[in-house]
Write an enzyme that holds these catalytic residues in place. Structure first.
Site, short mmCIF file in Angstrom:
data_model
loop_
_atom_site.label_atom_id
_atom_site.label_comp_id
_atom_site.label_asym_id
_atom_site.label_seq_id
_atom_site.Cartn_x
_atom_site.Cartn_y
_atom_site.Cartn_z
N CYS A 114 -18.25 -17.77 57.86
CA CYS A 114 -18.88 -18.95 58.49
C CYS A 114 -19.12 -20.08 57.50
O CYS A 114 -19.34 -21.22 57.90
CB CYS A 114 -20.21 -18.56 59.13
N HIS A 119 -24.36 -24.97 60.11
CA HIS A 119 -23.57 -23.97 60.83
C HIS A 119 -24.38 -23.52 62.03
O HIS A 119 -25.57 -23.20 61.92
CB HIS A 119 -23.28 -22.81 59.89
N ASN A 165 -21.55 -19.42 68.44
CA ASN A 165 -21.26 -19.43 67.01
C ASN A 165 -19.74 -19.38 66.83
O ASN A 165 -19.12 -18.35 67.10
CB ASN A 165 -21.93 -18.20 66.37
N1 ACO Z 1 -29.34 -8.74 75.46
C1 ACO Z 1 -30.50 -8.09 75.65
N2 ACO Z 1 -31.08 -7.34 74.69
C2 ACO Z 1 -30.47 -7.27 73.50
C3 ACO Z 1 -29.26 -7.93 73.23
C4 ACO Z 1 -28.68 -8.70 74.27
N3 ACO Z 1 -27.54 -9.37 74.13
N4 ACO Z 1 -28.90 -7.68 71.96
C5 ACO Z 1 -29.84 -6.89 71.44
N5 ACO Z 1 -30.80 -6.63 72.37
C6 ACO Z 1 -32.00 -5.83 72.24
C7 ACO Z 1 -31.93 -4.84 71.09
O1 ACO Z 1 -31.27 -3.66 71.49
C8 ACO Z 1 -33.39 -4.62 70.81
O2 ACO Z 1 -33.90 -3.71 71.75
P1 ACO Z 1 -35.00 -2.62 71.33
O3 ACO Z 1 -36.18 -3.40 70.86
O4 ACO Z 1 -35.22 -1.86 72.59
O5 ACO Z 1 -34.36 -1.81 70.24
C9 ACO Z 1 -34.04 -5.97 71.08
O6 ACO Z 1 -33.10 -6.69 71.91
C10 ACO Z 1 -34.31 -6.78 69.83
O7 ACO Z 1 -33.15 -6.74 69.01
P2 ACO Z 1 -33.07 -7.47 67.65
O8 ACO Z 1 -31.72 -7.27 67.08
O9 ACO Z 1 -34.26 -7.12 66.81
O10 ACO Z 1 -33.24 -8.99 68.15
P3 ACO Z 1 -33.38 -10.30 67.31
O11 ACO Z 1 -34.57 -11.03 67.73
O12 ACO Z 1 -33.20 -10.05 65.84
O13 ACO Z 1 -32.13 -11.13 67.82
C11 ACO Z 1 -29.92 -11.71 67.08
C12 ACO Z 1 -30.83 -10.62 67.63
C13 ACO Z 1 -29.83 -12.80 68.12
C14 ACO Z 1 -28.56 -11.11 66.82
C15 ACO Z 1 -30.54 -12.27 65.80
O14 ACO Z 1 -30.90 -11.25 64.92
C16 ACO Z 1 -29.59 -13.18 65.11
O15 ACO Z 1 -29.16 -14.20 65.62
N6 ACO Z 1 -29.26 -12.87 63.86
C17 ACO Z 1 -28.31 -13.67 63.12
C18 ACO Z 1 -26.97 -13.16 63.39
C19 ACO Z 1 -25.93 -14.21 63.36
O16 ACO Z 1 -26.15 -15.38 63.55
N7 ACO Z 1 -24.74 -13.75 63.12
C20 ACO Z 1 -23.62 -14.58 63.17
C21 ACO Z 1 -22.70 -14.35 62.06
S1 ACO Z 1 -23.42 -14.75 60.55
C22 ACO Z 1 -23.81 -16.28 60.74
O17 ACO Z 1 -23.15 -17.01 61.44
C23 ACO Z 1 -24.98 -16.73 59.99
#
Ligand code: ACO
Length: 332
Positions: A114, A254, A284
């Site tokens: 990214c 980004h 993204n």
């Molecule tokens: N729909 C519903 N529930 C979901 C989903 C979904 N799509 N995905 C995960 N969950 C659930 C999980 O299973 C978890 O359930 P649990 O509590 O029963 O175990 C709950 O939601 C919370 O999950 P987390 O992973 O802790 O949620 P978080 O608030 O961290 O959000 C996310 C997840 C959106 C992926 C976040 O961590 C994020 O955006 N991280 C950055 C990742 C990113 O941007 N990656 C892109 C590539 S790198 C970059 O571009 C920087």
């Protein structure tokens, strides 16, 4: 005098097919509310059929070249920042070169996930400063949808496909790319990876070798690493340019997640009015997200001549960086 590296053209392309959060609700256990609250995404564009990275990159490039009034045959270099090229060989840059008739251009793909577009700005600036190139096409282009496990709700809701391009030209004017700050940390590689298909797990030898052909991500860890890294890189690039946070007219980060962007902006003390977010429409798009957002910001009248823009990105590897650009008008 060292020539400046000006952005003289810009353009983007996303495939026509739109995948909404409602569409995803029918595919995995998720909801529009969860996706929007956690990421800021409403919809993303996804490729269909044979149109993948180089085809999208070519379309974005043609728009950027048209705006810059530069012909393909005049390009000295084509850099495609991508983690999802059509093939290992030929590179996406070679395919784009052929499509544009850019016969004399040096061509290569740049793999910095990214952060690829910001890395590309640094390389383009260096090529211009050294005199090795005067006209460069830099494209961030990704077909991440082909490397997504569409049954994994933790990743499949996040990404979109697309391409954004800029033309960078040598100029005696002092504007353009003012500074860049690039970083990486391989020790954190496990949090975001795509292992299948490389030399360690080549497709021809695949049995049950444990490597996945899909992106695997520890979202919360990526989130925690991304926020300070993007903020610190932005500060570093500004300091190198001899500028302060008060000098920033528009922060174009980004588009990983709206909450990451908001946390970075808060850390930097940037007012929301100075932060550009369009992740709601594109998701993204990895290396394509900054140039797509830049085009979007220009189209919305958010960028004026003389403005100080700051780009910052974080991605798999881990890789991250930032760039400061003084915006100049397109050529008449
Ligand atoms: N729909 C519903 N529930 C979901 C989903 C979904 N799509 N995905 C995960 N969950 C659930 C999980 O299973 C978890 O359930 P649990 O509590 O029963 O175990 C709950 O939601 C919370 O999950 P987390 O992973 O802790 O949620 P978080 O608030 O961290 O959000 C996310 C997840 C959106 C992926 C976040 O961590 C994020 O955006 N991280 C950055 C990742 C990113 O941007 N990656 C892109 C590539 S790198 C970059 O571009 C920087």
């Amino acid at each position: 005098m060292t020539p400046a590296a000006l952005i003289t053209g810009w353009g983007y392309y996303v495939p026509p097919k739109v995948l909404t959060n409602a569409d995803l609700e029918a595919m995995v256990q998720t909801s529009d509310a969860w996706i929007y609250e956690r990421t800021g995404i409403r919809e993303r564009h996804i490729v269909e059929g044979d149109e993948v990275t180089s085809g999208m990159a070519t379309k974005a490039a043609k728009e950027a070249l048209g705006r810059a009034k530069v012909k393909g045959e005049d390009l000295d270099a084509i850099i495609i920042a991508t983690t999802s090229p059509d093939y290992f060989l030929p590179t996406a840059a070679c395919l784009v070169q052929e499509s544009l008739g850019a016969r004399k251009a040096a061509v290569f793909d740049l793999g910095a996930a990214c952060a690829g577009f910001v890395y590309g700005l640094a390389i383009a600036r260096g090529l211009v400063a050294s005199g090795a190139a005067r006209k460069i096409l830099l494209v961030g282009a990704e077909t991440i949808s082909r490397f997504i496990d569409w049954t994994d709700r933790a990743t499949c809701v996040l990404f979109g496909d697309g391409a954004g391009a800029v033309v960078i030209e040598a100029s005696a004017a002092g504007a353009g790319i003012q500074s860049t700050a690039l970083h990486g940390d391989g020790r954190q590689k496990r949090h975001l990876r795509l292992e299948g298909g490389g030399a360690l797990h080549p497709a021809a030898r695949r049995g049950d070798d444990g490597a996945s052909d899909f992106i695997q991500m520890n979202g919360p860890e990526v989130f925690k690493l991304a926020v300070p890294a993007m903020a610190d890189a932005a500060k570093e690039a500004l300091a190198q340019a001899g500028l302060r946070l008060e000098d920033v007219d528009l922060f174009v980060p980004h588009q990983a997640n709206a909450r990451i962007i908001e946390a970075v902006a808060k850390r930097l003390g940037l007012d929301r009015s100075k932060v550009f977010i369009d992740i709601d429409r594109f998701g993204n798009t990895s290396a394509a997200s900054i140039p797509i957002a830049l085009c979007d910001a220009v189209a919305q009248g958010r960028v004026r001549k003389g403005d100080t823009l700051v780009f910052a990105a974080f991605g798999g590897g881990m890789t991250w960086g930032a760039a400061v650009v003084e915006w100049s008008s397109p050529k008449r």
